[in-house]
Design an enzyme around this catalytic site. Structure first.
Site, PDB file in Angstrom:
ATOM      1  N   ALA A  15      39.697  36.427  39.421  1.00  0.00           N
ATOM      2  CA  ALA A  15      39.137  37.776  39.508  1.00  0.00           C
ATOM      3  C   ALA A  15      37.854  37.856  38.693  1.00  0.00           C
ATOM      4  O   ALA A  15      37.659  37.105  37.733  1.00  0.00           O
ATOM      5  CB  ALA A  15      40.144  38.809  39.006  1.00  0.00           C
ATOM      6  N   ASP A  16      36.997  38.774  39.085  1.00  0.00           N
ATOM      7  CA  ASP A  16      35.776  39.029  38.327  1.00  0.00           C
ATOM      8  C   ASP A  16      35.434  40.507  38.467  1.00  0.00           C
ATOM      9  O   ASP A  16      35.626  41.103  39.534  1.00  0.00           O
ATOM     10  CB  ASP A  16      34.612  38.175  38.820  1.00  0.00           C
ATOM     11  CG  ASP A  16      33.403  38.278  37.899  1.00  0.00           C
ATOM     12  OD1 ASP A  16      33.577  38.079  36.682  1.00  0.00           O
ATOM     13  OD2 ASP A  16      32.294  38.562  38.383  1.00  0.00           O
ATOM     14  N   THR A  17      34.947  41.081  37.393  1.00  0.00           N
ATOM     15  CA  THR A  17      34.577  42.500  37.378  1.00  0.00           C
ATOM     16  C   THR A  17      33.223  42.662  36.715  1.00  0.00           C
ATOM     17  O   THR A  17      32.991  42.116  35.632  1.00  0.00           O
ATOM     18  CB  THR A  17      35.640  43.326  36.611  1.00  0.00           C
ATOM     19  OG1 THR A  17      36.906  43.165  37.250  1.00  0.00           O
ATOM     20  CG2 THR A  17      35.261  44.797  36.579  1.00  0.00           C
ATOM     21  N   ALA A  42      36.423  42.010  42.132  1.00  0.00           N
ATOM     22  CA  ALA A  42      36.890  41.162  43.228  1.00  0.00           C
ATOM     23  C   ALA A  42      38.090  40.345  42.781  1.00  0.00           C
ATOM     24  O   ALA A  42      38.194  39.953  41.611  1.00  0.00           O
ATOM     25  CB  ALA A  42      35.780  40.226  43.695  1.00  0.00           C
TER      26      ALA A  42
END
Length: 200
Positions: A71-73, A108
């Site tokens: 995940a990445d934010t 994501a």
């Protein structure tokens, strides 16, 4: 078996919140936006690369039935991606720009296994109150902005800076749980981390 390719305590907490049983993999992926890369494409790519790197770390005997979550934010304002602040001056500059403005938080999530990869993205809109210098300096003095995209944490004292949220609280925190649960189901992964065979 479900693996989380992240050492973020927030993502561990959120994944556990939906009852998932998982192991943690420490991955080191460069978070560098490419020239002309759209913010949403950048966040998608980094999340996918984290998951792929996690899968590559596993021995063959564990990789066969493994599902790895990456995940990445990132915080996005006027097309610019705000990553984690380098220092207090960088955090101050970020918060000054976010003050009184509405920005997007793009989060994501990707699930990768040996034969398939699925991903999704959640975009939330966050409006900051107008922040005076004293408020900004007091918040930074508490050290909370460091290690956080956009120099704030919605789950901490940063909540007091937010006037309005349109979207996913968990997405702003670092892992959109609705999208994550949907992807786990798509791959036939139960909350306990076990696989129920190949999903269509």
């Amino acid at each position: 078996m479900l693996y989380l390719a992240s050492q973020s305590p927030r993502r561990r907490e959120l994944l556990a919140q939906i009852g998932a049983v998982f192991s943690v993999l420490g991955v080191d992926i460069p978070e560098q936006r490419r020239a002309e890369e759209l913010p949403q494409d950048y966040v998608h790519r980094v999340a996918r690369e984290k998951a792929q790197a996690g899968l590559a770390m596993l021995h063959d005997d564990r990789r066969a039935d493994a599902v790895v979550l990456g995940a990445d934010t990132e915080v996005v304002l006027d097309g610019e991606v705000f990553g984690k602040p380098r220092d207090a001056a960088d955090a101050t500059a970020m918060l000054r720009r976010l003050s009184g403005r509405t920005h997007e938080v793009v989060s994501a999530v990707w699930l990768v296994r040996a034969d398939r990869a699925v991903g999704d993205v959640c975009v939330s809109r966050v409006r900051f109150a107008a922040l005076d210098e004293a408020t900004i300096h007091a918040y930074i003095a508490g050290k909370e902005p460091f290690g956080k995209a956009g120099a704030y944490a919605i789950q901490g004292r940063g909540a007091s800076l937010i006037e309005h949220l349109e979207g996913s609280y968990s997405g702003v925190m670092g892992l959109p749980l609705f999208e994550t649960t949907r992807l786990l189901r798509a791959l036939g992964v139960d909350a306990d981390g076990s696989s129920q065979g190949c999903a269509a």
